[in-house]
Design a protein around this motif. Structure first.
Motif, PDB file in Angstrom:
ATOM      1  N   PHE A   1       0.830  -1.195   0.000  1.00 32.27           N
ATOM      2  CA  PHE A   1       0.000   0.000   0.000  1.00 32.27           C
ATOM      3  C   PHE A   1       0.871   1.253   0.000  1.00 32.27           C
ATOM      4  CE2 PHE A   1      -2.581  -3.326   1.979  1.00 32.27           C
ATOM      5  CZ  PHE A   1      -3.686  -3.291   1.144  1.00 32.27           C
ATOM      6  N   LYS A   2       0.485   2.227  -0.855  1.00 29.40           N
ATOM      7  CA  LYS A   2       1.303   3.417  -1.049  1.00 29.40           C
ATOM      8  C   LYS A   2       0.576   4.720  -0.733  1.00 29.40           C
ATOM      9  CE  LYS A   2       5.143   1.618  -2.777  1.00 29.40           C
ATOM     10  NZ  LYS A   2       6.474   1.831  -2.146  1.00 29.40           N
ATOM     11  N   GLN A   3      -0.714   4.798  -1.067  1.00 30.55           N
ATOM     12  CA  GLN A   3      -1.423   6.075  -0.963  1.00 30.55           C
ATOM     13  C   GLN A   3      -2.795   5.901  -0.321  1.00 30.55           C
ATOM     14  OE1 GLN A   3      -1.692   7.689  -4.962  1.00 30.55           O
ATOM     15  NE2 GLN A   3       0.242   8.794  -4.733  1.00 30.55           N
ATOM     16  N   LEU A   4      -3.275   6.974   0.283  1.00 28.56           N
ATOM     17  CA  LEU A   4      -4.642   7.055   0.775  1.00 28.56           C
ATOM     18  C   LEU A   4      -5.267   8.313   0.181  1.00 28.56           C
ATOM     19  CD1 LEU A   4      -6.847   5.870   2.633  1.00 28.56           C
ATOM     20  CD2 LEU A   4      -6.017   7.423   4.418  1.00 28.56           C
ATOM     21  N   ASN A   5      -6.231   8.107  -0.711  1.00 30.05           N
ATOM     22  CA  ASN A   5      -6.914   9.215  -1.392  1.00 30.05           C
ATOM     23  C   ASN A   5      -5.929  10.182  -2.049  1.00 30.05           C
ATOM     24  OD1 ASN A   5      -9.501   8.280  -0.636  1.00 30.05           O
ATOM     25  ND2 ASN A   5      -9.309   9.278   1.351  1.00 30.05           N
ATOM     26  N   GLY A   6      -4.922   9.637  -2.704  1.00 24.34           N
ATOM     27  CA  GLY A   6      -3.986  10.450  -3.463  1.00 24.34           C
ATOM     28  C   GLY A   6      -2.808  10.987  -2.674  1.00 24.34           C
ATOM     29  N   THR A   7      -2.780  10.808  -1.357  1.00 19.53           N
ATOM     30  CA  THR A   7      -1.673  11.275  -0.521  1.00 19.53           C
ATOM     31  C   THR A   7      -0.788  10.100  -0.143  1.00 19.53           C
ATOM     32  OG1 THR A   7      -3.018  13.064   0.413  1.00 19.53           O
ATOM     33  CG2 THR A   7      -1.042  12.439   1.626  1.00 19.53           C
ATOM     34  N   ASP A   8       0.519  10.239  -0.357  1.00 20.37           N
ATOM     35  CA  ASP A   8       1.446   9.183   0.034  1.00 20.37           C
ATOM     36  C   ASP A   8       1.318   8.915   1.529  1.00 20.37           C
ATOM     37  OD1 ASP A   8       2.317   9.141  -2.551  1.00 20.37           O
ATOM     38  OD2 ASP A   8       4.180  10.242  -2.173  1.00 20.37           O
ATOM     39  N   LEU A   9       1.287   7.633   1.902  1.00 20.67           N
ATOM     40  CA  LEU A   9       1.157   7.284   3.310  1.00 20.67           C
ATOM     41  C   LEU A   9       2.293   7.859   4.151  1.00 20.67           C
ATOM     42  CD1 LEU A   9      -0.043   3.563   3.104  1.00 20.67           C
ATOM     43  CD2 LEU A   9      -1.401   5.573   3.695  1.00 20.67           C
ATOM     44  N   ASP A  10       3.501   7.923   3.577  1.00 17.83           N
ATOM     45  CA  ASP A  10       4.630   8.448   4.347  1.00 17.83           C
ATOM     46  C   ASP A  10       4.705   9.974   4.309  1.00 17.83           C
ATOM     47  OD1 ASP A  10       5.416   8.782   1.756  1.00 17.83           O
ATOM     48  OD2 ASP A  10       7.179   7.488   1.874  1.00 17.83           O
ATOM     49  N   LYS A  11       3.629  10.630   3.827  1.00 16.70           N
ATOM     50  CA  LYS A  11       3.547  12.087   3.868  1.00 16.70           C
ATOM     51  C   LYS A  11       2.287  12.566   4.591  1.00 16.70           C
ATOM     52  CE  LYS A  11       6.280  12.847  -0.321  1.00 16.70           C
ATOM     53  NZ  LYS A  11       6.302  13.398  -1.709  1.00 16.70           N
TER      54      LYS A  11
END
Length: 442
Positions: free
Chosen positions: A149-159
């Motif tokens: 998994f990389k993003q939540l609703n277009g936002t990077d998870l690590d941001k």
């Protein structure tokens, strides 16, 4: 060569054995169904990353008359982390499931007194097909998917970032000598957020009658989470009064999680009944029962029982197979979690044993999903004096293009390779999900 009555006798015996196996597997999985959330679960650790009730600080007094109190940075904004955890728990367990009949469909030849494969293309991989397996036939499959998994609703998870506000304390009209300290905030910024799942699906289909199939699919899931975040205090008073450590006046604190969990996912019981063709298109109806055997708090289960009625259709046009399906995944306990699921595409039989497949697979909320979380309230000394509720609404539409290849390796053994590639950034998303598997029928 067996007589027809012998074949039917074996079919009845295998049907009884199939029913016994199905009941046994369901009983075993339900017996091992996870208990309610534990603090040491992956979701529990994430939700309490900076404290179960938010960040609590002892206050540096600015003069002897300053009211003694404990600063609680939580209010409604901290619940974004709780909503994030809830979203991840449900979405992270929505693993791809292969068709219940990904290989050959069979029919009984009365003249030859044997089962023979139904002529046609090899058909789709992840989209259900209208053909049934054939009475008394078994098909077993094993597939693998890697989900990062990389993003939540277009936002990077690590941001991801959140802002936490001071619980009401000392300001206001009754304390004119003191400023409104609730204006002080704490920002929480994620520097690392890795959430991956390695999923092995074990699938078995049994042809109860020429028109009726029953399938069991059980995921085995290894989930790994590696998270690091920093909290920073933003004091608005002079001199500042809020610190993580009063002695050193430290205003930053870093927390991390590195943990994993191995367990079963949600057991799927799928039934399919083949109808008569309509205008040359094969049709079938079915029902999928999702049993909550996976741990929602370890991102391996949906958390609730669901049922999904669906309809599939398909037809061969020479070497091209066109197929489509649609259904509703209904959550009886929370109807706002109900989703519509849809898929369709083409399979091209390039040679006898090889087919190239391209499908579009998606799902959408029918209504906005509600998530309600209790927020504790505190007095100046940090005692809980009640609670309030915070309700958030969200919805997502997940659409992927799924190219793949299916190969008839030998006899009734099939292998496939495929990948889910996102077409939008709504919801919890990956860059792509590589998959592969093998099936054999007997």
């Amino acid at each position: 060569m067996p007589r027809v009555d012998e074949a039917r006798g074996w079919g009845g015996l295998m049907s009884a054995r199939g029913a016994a196996v199905i009941c046994g597997v369901i009983g075993l999985v339900l017996w091992t169904t996870p208990q309610p959330a534990q603090a040491n679960s992956l979701a529990g650790q994430l939700d309490s990353l900076f404290g179960q009730d938010g960040i609590s600080l002892d206050v540096q007094p600015i003069n002897p008359a300053f009211p003694p109190h404990t600063a609680h940075f939580r209010s409604a904004s901290l619940q974004q982390l709780g909503v994030l955890t809830s979203n991840l728990s449900a979405a992270a367990s929505d693993f791809p499931a292969v068709s219940s009949v990904p290989g050959f469909a069979y029919q009984y030849d009365e003249k030859l007194q044997v089962f023979t494969p139904v002529s046609g293309t090899l058909g789709p991989i992840f989209v259900e097909r209208p053909d049934t397996l054939g009475q008394g036939k078994f098909e077993f499959g094993l597939s693998y998917a890697y989900v990062n998994f990389k993003q939540l609703n277009g936002t990077d998870l690590d941001k991801l970032d959140f802002t936490l506000h001071h619980n009401d304390c000392c300001g206001g009209p009754d304390t004119p000598d003191f400023p409104a300290f609730e204006e002080d905030t704490i920002s929480v910024d994620f520097q690392k957020f890795d959430l991956t799942s390695n999923v092995i699906d074990l699938s078995g289909t049994y042809g109860v009658t020429p028109r009726l199939d029953v399938n069991l699919l059980l995921p085995i899931v290894y989930t790994d989470m590696d998270v690091r975040a920093t909290a920073t205090i933003h004091n608005t008073t002079v001199p500042p009064i809020h610190f993580f450590d009063n002695a050193t006046q430290r205003i930053t604190q870093q927390e991390s999680i590195s943990d994993n969990h191995l367990g079963v996912g949600d057991l799927q019981l799928r039934t399919k009944y083949r109808l008569d063709p309509v205008a040359g298109f094969g049709t079938a109806v079915g029902m999928t029962f999702l049993l909550p055997s996976g741990s929602q708090d370890n991102f391996q289960g949906f958390g609730e029982f669901t049922l999904e009625p669906w309809l599939v259709t398909g037809r061969d046009f020479g070497a091209i197979n066109a197929h489509a399906s649609g259904g509703f995944q209904i959550d009886p306990q929370s109807l706002d979690r109900t989703r519509v699921r849809y898929a369709g595409g083409l399979a091209w039989q390039v040679i006898d044993r090889v087919a190239l497949i391209t499908d579009i697979i998606g799902s959408s909320n029918l209504t906005s999903e509600k998530e309600t979380i209790n927020v504790p309230n505190f007095d100046q000394q940090g005692n809980v004096i009640g609670s309030s509720t915070v309700t958030s609404k969200f919805s997502s539409t997940i659409v992927d293009v799924v190219p793949g290849i299916k190969v008839n390796v030998t006899g009734s053994v099939f292998a496939f390779f495929s990948a889910f590639v996102p077409l939008n950034d709504s919801g919890l998303r990956t860059d792509f999900i590589p998959t592969g598997g093998i099936e054999a029928s007997f």
